[in-house]
Design a protein around this motif. Structure first.
Motif, PDB file in Angstrom:
ATOM      1  N   VAL A 259      64.268  59.228  -4.782  1.00 29.39           N
ATOM      2  CA  VAL A 259      63.425  58.022  -5.317  1.00 29.39           C
ATOM      3  C   VAL A 259      62.496  58.732  -6.321  1.00 29.39           C
ATOM      4  O   VAL A 259      62.403  59.819  -6.626  1.00 29.39           O
ATOM      5  N   LEU A 260      61.662  57.815  -6.845  1.00 29.97           N
ATOM      6  CA  LEU A 260      60.703  58.497  -7.989  1.00 29.97           C
ATOM      7  C   LEU A 260      59.812  59.377  -7.303  1.00 29.97           C
ATOM      8  O   LEU A 260      59.804  60.632  -8.221  1.00 29.97           O
ATOM      9  N   GLU A 261      59.491  59.552  -6.245  1.00 31.05           N
ATOM     10  CA  GLU A 261      58.406  60.642  -5.678  1.00 31.05           C
ATOM     11  C   GLU A 261      59.390  62.020  -5.270  1.00 31.05           C
ATOM     12  O   GLU A 261      58.537  63.155  -5.290  1.00 31.05           O
ATOM     13  N   ASP A 262      60.568  61.797  -5.357  1.00 30.68           N
ATOM     14  CA  ASP A 262      61.472  63.048  -5.129  1.00 30.68           C
ATOM     15  C   ASP A 262      61.526  63.749  -6.420  1.00 30.68           C
ATOM     16  O   ASP A 262      61.761  64.956  -6.612  1.00 30.68           O
ATOM     17  N   GLU A 263      61.591  63.044  -7.827  1.00 30.15           N
ATOM     18  CA  GLU A 263      61.613  63.409  -8.928  1.00 30.15           C
ATOM     19  C   GLU A 263      60.108  64.122  -9.688  1.00 30.15           C
ATOM     20  O   GLU A 263      60.211  65.140 -10.292  1.00 30.15           O
ATOM     21  N   VAL A 264      59.333  62.818  -9.495  1.00 33.24           N
ATOM     22  CA  VAL A 264      57.959  63.162  -9.993  1.00 33.24           C
ATOM     23  C   VAL A 264      57.217  63.780  -8.740  1.00 33.24           C
ATOM     24  O   VAL A 264      56.760  62.933  -8.138  1.00 33.24           O
ATOM     25  N   SER A 265      56.782  65.057  -8.630  1.00 31.45           N
ATOM     26  CA  SER A 265      56.502  65.810  -7.691  1.00 31.45           C
ATOM     27  C   SER A 265      55.688  66.830  -7.755  1.00 31.45           C
ATOM     28  O   SER A 265      55.588  67.796  -8.535  1.00 31.45           O
ATOM     29  N   ARG A 266      54.361  66.597  -6.845  1.00 27.17           N
ATOM     30  CA  ARG A 266      53.509  67.889  -6.807  1.00 27.17           C
ATOM     31  C   ARG A 266      54.133  69.055  -6.332  1.00 27.17           C
ATOM     32  O   ARG A 266      53.691  70.103  -6.758  1.00 27.17           O
ATOM     33  N   ALA A 267      54.918  69.056  -5.229  1.00 23.69           N
ATOM     34  CA  ALA A 267      55.543  70.406  -4.658  1.00 23.69           C
ATOM     35  C   ALA A 267      56.091  70.876  -5.965  1.00 23.69           C
ATOM     36  O   ALA A 267      56.417  72.178  -5.942  1.00 23.69           O
ATOM     37  N   ARG A 268      57.216  70.321  -6.813  1.00 26.28           N
ATOM     38  CA  ARG A 268      57.703  70.902  -7.691  1.00 26.28           C
ATOM     39  C   ARG A 268      57.042  71.403  -8.998  1.00 26.28           C
ATOM     40  O   ARG A 268      57.006  72.473  -9.441  1.00 26.28           O
TER      41      ARG A 268
END
Length: 399
Positions: A259-268
């Motif tokens: 989902v969006l938060e998997d792609e746009v991610s602070r961890a990344r």
């Protein structure tokens, strides 16, 4: 008019004056008279009662060259305080927020484990006790507000799920109330943040707003439509991070069917910058200072995917303003005109022609101020009833 009716009118007017002082900052009695339509003597009586309750204070006006007697200035008393709490996967942030919107005290407790609801309550109680014995000894602490990165049931504040924290059906409101003795409210962090930005920040005066918050637990959202916060039937509206935006380039997809938060991610972002953990300012500074092509590429990749998600929101909700907070503000500020152009390229022209994208003006304070605003709601609605449960502190005199 009956005594009961007169009392009800007076209580309503006390709440009106207090709310104006809280929302508008220092206001003269003349300004309060103009805003409410009440006469000057009534305003004077109401202000005197609120001052006697310890909710507002009056001071002499700033010197001005004008004819006539200057009007005293009324301010919300900063000693009236709410405790604001934001549990996250890497830290627990606790703040003391005054009725004047100042934040005299805050603590960020770094965590090397997922905090539980019970530990949250214990740490809040411990911090509150330390502040009461020290810098908040003369404060009147009226309530606590908790901004949780998860789904919070509107009817009773039950945290149905905060997946990144590992919370399911967590009665954190009851735990914090039991530990602190304070009336406690719980809400979704992004819903609280959009309230803060709508009242005091980047969306002040804007009736139709989409807010997206990027934090350690992912991406949440909040909505204001026709000037009113929108929570949904159960209180779960605004979960933009669980949507699946289209991703044009296969090279941009990093999380499979995420989902969006998997792609746009602070961890990344933390990973490419080389940080294990960081608050918002530290992460933003790390990205800004980096000359690594890998960091620049990751920021650009996330911004492209974010643009598609925002275009979908614009098509559905037609907001005047989109406000971005947390790490989303960081990646937006890297190229704000480019982000807006990318959103407009994917949205219906009529829906996006007057669109503005803004970063959260309250920055890292937005969640604390939003949680405090929820905590102050009962006081602002009915000051006399709310104060009955929060007696003033007894501070020993020096001597």
């Amino acid at each position: 008019m009956s005594d009961t009716s007169a009392t009800g009118v007076r209580q309503t007017n006390l709440a009106r004056i207090l709310r104006l002082a809280h929302l508008g900052g220092p206001l003269s009695r003349a300004a309060l008279t103009e805003s409410t339509g009440l006469n000057r003597s009534t305003i004077a009586d109401l202000v005197a009662e609120l001052a006697g309750l310890g909710l507002v204070s009056e001071r002499a006006p700033d010197p001005v060259r004008r004819v006539g007697r200057p009007s005293p200035v009324v301010t919300a008393d900063p000693r009236v305080v709410a405790i604001a709490v934001n549990p996250e996967v890497d830290a627990l942030t606790i703040g003391a927020v005054g009725l004047d919107r100042g934040i005299p005290e805050r603590a960020r407790i770094e965590l090397d484990h997922l905090i539980t609801p019970a530990e949250t309550a214990t740490r809040v109680a411990d911090q509150l006790a330390a502040w009461r014995d020290g810098p908040l000894a003369d404060a009147r602490i009226v309530a606590a507000g908790i901004a949780v990165p998860g789904l919070v049931r509107a009817s009773d504040g039950l945290v149905r799920t905060a997946p990144h924290l590992g919370w399911t059906d967590a009665a954190v409101r009851d735990l914090v109330h039991a530990a602190t003795g304070l009336p406690t409210v719980v809400g979704n962090d992004a819903s609280m943040a959009v309230l803060a930005e709508h009242l005091f920040g980047a969306a002040r005066g804007i009736d139709d707003v989409v807010y997206l918050n990027g934090g350690a637990s992912g991406i949440g959202g909040g909505l204001v439509v026709h000037g009113m916060p929108v929570a949904g039937a159960g209180g779960y509206a605004g979960e933009f991070g669980q949507n699946r935006p289209g991703i044009r380039s296969a090279e941009d997809r990093q999380a499979g069917d995420g989902v969006l938060e998997d792609e746009v991610s602070r961890a990344r972002l933390l990973e490419v910058v080389g940080l294990a953990s960081a608050d918002e300012q530290t992460l933003a500074a790390g990205i800004s200072a980096s000359t690594s092509p890998r960091v620049a590429a990751e920021v650009a990749r996330q911004r492209r995917i974010l643009a598609t998600a925002l275009a979908n929101a614009v098509n559905v909700l037609n907001p005047s303003v989109v406000v971005l907070g947390g790490f989303l503000a960081t990646i937006a500020e890297d190229d704000m005109p480019g982000l807006l152009d990318a959103v407009r390229a994917q949205a219906m022209p009529a829906s996006s022609e007057d669109l503005e994208i803004r970063v959260a003006l309250l920055a890292e304070d937005r969640l604390l101020i939003g949680a405090a605003e929820a905590a102050f709601a009962a006081l602002l609605r009915d000051p006399l009833t709310a104060l009955a449960a929060t007696p003033r502190p007894h501070v020993a005199s020096a001597g």
